[in-house]
Design an enzyme around this catalytic site. Sequence first.
Site, short mmCIF file in Angstrom:
data_model
loop_
_atom_site.label_atom_id
_atom_site.label_comp_id
_atom_site.label_asym_id
_atom_site.label_seq_id
_atom_site.Cartn_x
_atom_site.Cartn_y
_atom_site.Cartn_z
N ILE A 49 6.31 6.34 -5.75
CA ILE A 49 6.80 5.88 -7.06
C ILE A 49 5.75 4.91 -7.60
O ILE A 49 5.62 3.78 -7.12
CB ILE A 49 8.17 5.18 -6.92
CG1 ILE A 49 9.18 6.11 -6.22
CG2 ILE A 49 8.68 4.75 -8.30
CD1 ILE A 49 10.49 5.42 -5.83
N CYS A 59 4.80 3.96 -1.52
CA CYS A 59 4.51 5.27 -0.94
C CYS A 59 5.79 5.98 -0.53
O CYS A 59 6.84 5.34 -0.32
CB CYS A 59 3.65 5.10 0.30
SG CYS A 59 2.01 4.45 0.01
N GLU A 61 6.57 7.30 2.30
CA GLU A 61 7.05 6.93 3.62
C GLU A 61 7.91 5.68 3.58
O GLU A 61 8.95 5.57 4.22
CB GLU A 61 5.86 6.69 4.57
CG GLU A 61 4.99 7.90 4.80
CD GLU A 61 3.85 8.05 3.80
OE1 GLU A 61 4.03 7.67 2.62
OE2 GLU A 61 2.80 8.55 4.19
N CYS A 97 -0.76 5.77 4.78
CA CYS A 97 -1.71 4.67 4.56
C CYS A 97 -1.46 3.59 5.62
O CYS A 97 -0.43 3.58 6.31
CB CYS A 97 -1.55 4.11 3.15
SG CYS A 97 -0.12 3.03 2.94
#
Length: 142
Positions: A49, A59, A61, A97
């Site tokens: 988002i 992210c 995740e 990341c």
Amino acid sequence: MADLSQQEKQDLIRQALAARKFAIAPYSHFTVGAALRAKNGKVYTGCNIENAAFTPTTCAERTALFKAVSEGVTEFTDIAIVGARIGEVNTLVTAPCGVCRQALYEFTGPALHVILAKTPEDYQEMTLGELLPLGFGPKNVL
Ligand code: THU
């Protein structure tokens, strides 16, 4: 918990692909979906988002992780992650990341099973410990 069957892995990847469709990525044009499987079998999905101010961007995740944790679910066994530029088929898998690795590590330590997928048929598997060796977590602090 026993390892996932191939069908369960592919199902998790499909859920990540479905979540990716909700991504908000007008700046990077790179959309990501994640499906995080809790120890109780429930799956929490997330997408990236983005935000015009950039730093509030989150992210896929962490979206999935924080959805679960905010509902009182804190134990996880597997995560599937898919990502690509809008309208393109990825040539590379999308690995989490560094911030997401750390955020996940807080709850799972090195054991989390990570599925990096291009499609339900084309994926790589590893552990969070392989993605974040010598991770720093609650065991170091508490
Ligand atoms: N992104 C994720 O959602 N997960 C990853 O594993 C890598 C990067 C997002 C952040 C940003 O919105 C876009 O992908 C491009 O970096």
